[in-house]
Motif scaffolding. Structure first.
Motif, PDB file in Angstrom:
ATOM      1  N   SER A   1      50.734  59.964 -23.382  1.00  0.00           N
ATOM      2  CA  SER A   1      51.953  58.962 -23.598  1.00  0.00           C
ATOM      3  C   SER A   1      51.272  57.604 -23.631  1.00  0.00           C
ATOM      4  N   GLU A   2      49.954  57.645 -23.489  1.00  0.00           N
ATOM      5  CA  GLU A   2      49.358  56.439 -23.508  1.00  0.00           C
ATOM      6  C   GLU A   2      48.559  56.047 -25.069  1.00  0.00           C
ATOM      7  N   VAL A   3      48.378  57.368 -25.720  1.00  0.00           N
ATOM      8  CA  VAL A   3      47.816  57.257 -27.130  1.00  0.00           C
ATOM      9  C   VAL A   3      48.780  57.567 -28.276  1.00  0.00           C
ATOM     10  N   ASP A   4      49.791  58.303 -28.100  1.00  0.00           N
ATOM     11  CA  ASP A   4      50.418  58.557 -29.170  1.00  0.00           C
ATOM     12  C   ASP A   4      52.115  57.633 -29.176  1.00  0.00           C
ATOM     13  N   ASP A   5      52.213  57.179 -30.369  1.00  0.00           N
ATOM     14  CA  ASP A   5      53.480  56.425 -30.362  1.00  0.00           C
ATOM     15  C   ASP A   5      54.965  57.391 -30.648  1.00  0.00           C
TER      16      ASP A   5
ATOM     17  N   LEU B   1      44.163  66.560 -39.865  1.00  0.00           N
ATOM     18  CA  LEU B   1      42.997  66.440 -39.341  1.00  0.00           C
ATOM     19  C   LEU B   1      42.396  65.146 -38.554  1.00  0.00           C
ATOM     20  N   PRO B   2      42.357  64.171 -39.570  1.00  0.00           N
ATOM     21  CA  PRO B   2      41.846  62.879 -38.993  1.00  0.00           C
ATOM     22  C   PRO B   2      42.519  62.296 -37.663  1.00  0.00           C
ATOM     23  N   GLN B   3      44.068  62.242 -37.745  1.00  0.00           N
ATOM     24  CA  GLN B   3      44.832  61.803 -36.851  1.00  0.00           C
ATOM     25  C   GLN B   3      44.548  62.845 -35.600  1.00  0.00           C
ATOM     26  N   LYS B   4      44.471  63.996 -35.945  1.00  0.00           N
ATOM     27  CA  LYS B   4      44.432  64.997 -34.942  1.00  0.00           C
ATOM     28  C   LYS B   4      43.171  64.838 -34.057  1.00  0.00           C
ATOM     29  N   LEU B   5      42.059  64.759 -34.604  1.00  0.00           N
ATOM     30  CA  LEU B   5      40.621  64.672 -34.165  1.00  0.00           C
ATOM     31  C   LEU B   5      40.725  63.442 -33.216  1.00  0.00           C
ATOM     32  N   VAL B   6      41.211  62.228 -34.000  1.00  0.00           N
ATOM     33  CA  VAL B   6      40.852  60.898 -33.234  1.00  0.00           C
ATOM     34  C   VAL B   6      41.788  60.892 -31.936  1.00  0.00           C
ATOM     35  N   SER B   7      43.175  61.628 -31.747  1.00  0.00           N
ATOM     36  CA  SER B   7      43.978  61.578 -30.717  1.00  0.00           C
ATOM     37  C   SER B   7      43.424  62.480 -29.695  1.00  0.00           C
ATOM     38  N   ALA B   8      43.005  63.820 -30.348  1.00  0.00           N
ATOM     39  CA  ALA B   8      42.520  64.625 -29.202  1.00  0.00           C
ATOM     40  C   ALA B   8      41.312  64.081 -28.605  1.00  0.00           C
ATOM     41  N   VAL B   9      40.494  63.501 -29.095  1.00  0.00           N
ATOM     42  CA  VAL B   9      39.104  62.879 -28.464  1.00  0.00           C
ATOM     43  C   VAL B   9      39.618  61.707 -27.402  1.00  0.00           C
ATOM     44  N   ARG B  10      40.610  61.011 -27.844  1.00  0.00           N
ATOM     45  CA  ARG B  10      41.237  60.046 -26.768  1.00  0.00           C
ATOM     46  C   ARG B  10      41.707  60.588 -25.643  1.00  0.00           C
ATOM     47  N   ILE B  11      42.397  61.709 -26.052  1.00  0.00           N
ATOM     48  CA  ILE B  11      43.180  62.244 -24.851  1.00  0.00           C
ATOM     49  C   ILE B  11      42.223  63.001 -24.001  1.00  0.00           C
ATOM     50  N   TYR B  12      41.294  63.755 -24.436  1.00  0.00           N
ATOM     51  CA  TYR B  12      40.342  64.385 -23.778  1.00  0.00           C
ATOM     52  C   TYR B  12      39.475  63.235 -22.814  1.00  0.00           C
ATOM     53  N   LEU B  13      39.103  62.197 -23.517  1.00  0.00           N
ATOM     54  CA  LEU B  13      38.421  61.170 -22.683  1.00  0.00           C
ATOM     55  C   LEU B  13      39.269  60.465 -21.521  1.00  0.00           C
ATOM     56  N   LYS B  14      40.393  60.438 -21.535  1.00  0.00           N
ATOM     57  CA  LYS B  14      41.430  60.033 -20.442  1.00  0.00           C
ATOM     58  C   LYS B  14      41.519  61.131 -19.392  1.00  0.00           C
ATOM     59  N   VAL B  15      41.558  62.512 -19.968  1.00  0.00           N
ATOM     60  CA  VAL B  15      41.754  63.407 -19.127  1.00  0.00           C
ATOM     61  C   VAL B  15      40.371  63.462 -18.208  1.00  0.00           C
ATOM     62  N   ALA B  16      39.300  63.104 -18.909  1.00  0.00           N
ATOM     63  CA  ALA B  16      37.984  63.478 -17.810  1.00  0.00           C
ATOM     64  C   ALA B  16      38.045  62.250 -17.205  1.00  0.00           C
ATOM     65  N   THR B  17      38.241  61.135 -17.574  1.00  0.00           N
ATOM     66  CA  THR B  17      38.298  59.624 -16.830  1.00  0.00           C
ATOM     67  C   THR B  17      38.970  60.166 -15.375  1.00  0.00           C
ATOM     68  N   ASN B  18      40.334  60.582 -15.694  1.00  0.00           N
ATOM     69  CA  ASN B  18      41.293  60.736 -14.724  1.00  0.00           C
ATOM     70  C   ASN B  18      40.605  61.833 -13.555  1.00  0.00           C
ATOM     71  N   PHE B  19      39.883  62.771 -13.977  1.00  0.00           N
ATOM     72  CA  PHE B  19      39.252  63.872 -12.999  1.00  0.00           C
ATOM     73  C   PHE B  19      38.357  63.183 -12.541  1.00  0.00           C
ATOM     74  N   VAL B  20      37.372  62.367 -13.137  1.00  0.00           N
ATOM     75  CA  VAL B  20      36.416  61.717 -12.408  1.00  0.00           C
ATOM     76  C   VAL B  20      36.943  60.696 -11.262  1.00  0.00           C
ATOM     77  N   GLU B  21      38.071  59.893 -11.507  1.00  0.00           N
ATOM     78  CA  GLU B  21      38.736  59.221 -10.791  1.00  0.00           C
ATOM     79  C   GLU B  21      39.233  59.721  -9.637  1.00  0.00           C
ATOM     80  N   THR B  22      39.935  61.122  -9.705  1.00  0.00           N
ATOM     81  CA  THR B  22      40.399  61.983  -8.697  1.00  0.00           C
ATOM     82  C   THR B  22      39.146  62.307  -7.695  1.00  0.00           C
ATOM     83  N   VAL B  23      37.771  62.676  -8.268  1.00  0.00           N
ATOM     84  CA  VAL B  23      37.148  63.085  -7.466  1.00  0.00           C
ATOM     85  C   VAL B  23      36.478  61.979  -6.590  1.00  0.00           C
TER      86      VAL B  23
END
Length: 181
Positions: free
Chosen positions: A33-37, A157-179
């Motif tokens: 919801s932060e990444v995709d229009d 593919l380019p849009q998918k990869l860029v969006s996937a990387v951004r989503i996974y980075l945000k998910v990882a950041t959220n996990f770290v913040e939760t820990v």
């Protein structure tokens, strides 16, 4: 005899997998919801403060996200700050496992009476579209095509990869913040 010993371990493994997937999905919903229009546009139609829950009945694993306004979702974990507006409920942990392990599409699970919707159906359809868009981004195309009703033809593919990387980075950041909290 061996089957009787293994079955409880299989059930426990499924439950742990579903719990983990709900945690990942909740954080990924917030991230997409932060990444995709397109997701922002889809969720903007939800009222601010709208609470969405996906769970396994009766008291199994769950995820809860809130629409905070402007198309943004916020992951609350497995506890709601107030009663939810929409709940999609799997009738059994095995049914949730089938969908979350991408063996069965959500639409097929619903058609097979494996899940219930408690709340406004139009909101459920909207949230299903958001979940499908998320899965299209974060899963390999071959798996995403098995998971979603229709894979977006305009997702290249380019849009998918860029969006996937951004989503996974945000998910990882959220996990770290939760820990850390």
């Amino acid at each position: 005899m061996l089957a009787k010993r293994i079955q409880p371990m299989v059930s426990q493994a499924r439950r742990l997998y579903v719990e983990l997937m709900f945690q990942v999905m909740g954080r990924a919903l917030q991230a997409v919801s932060e990444v995709d229009d397109a997701v922002k546009k889809e969720t903007q139609a939800l009222p601010a403060g709208f609470l969405f829950e996906m769970m396994v009945m009766p008291d199994g694993p769950r995820l809860i996200v809130e629409h905070t306004g402007l198309g943004r979702l916020h992951y609350h974990g497995d506890s709601a700050p107030r009663p939810v507006d929409l709940s999609i409920q799997f009738k059994h942990i095995t049914h949730a496992f089938l969908v979350l392990s991408f063996q069965e599409k959500t639409a097929v699970a619903f058609a097979n009476d494996r899940m219930l919707v408690d709340g406004d159906i139009s909101y459920a359809v909207r949230m299903t579209r958001v979940l499908n868009r998320l899965e299209s981004f974060i899963l390999p195309k071959l798996i995403a095509e098995r998971a979603v009703k229709e894979y977006p033809s305009n997702l290249h593919l380019p849009q998918k990869l860029v969006s996937a990387v951004r989503i996974y980075l945000k998910v990882a950041t959220n996990f770290v913040e939760t820990v850390r909290a």
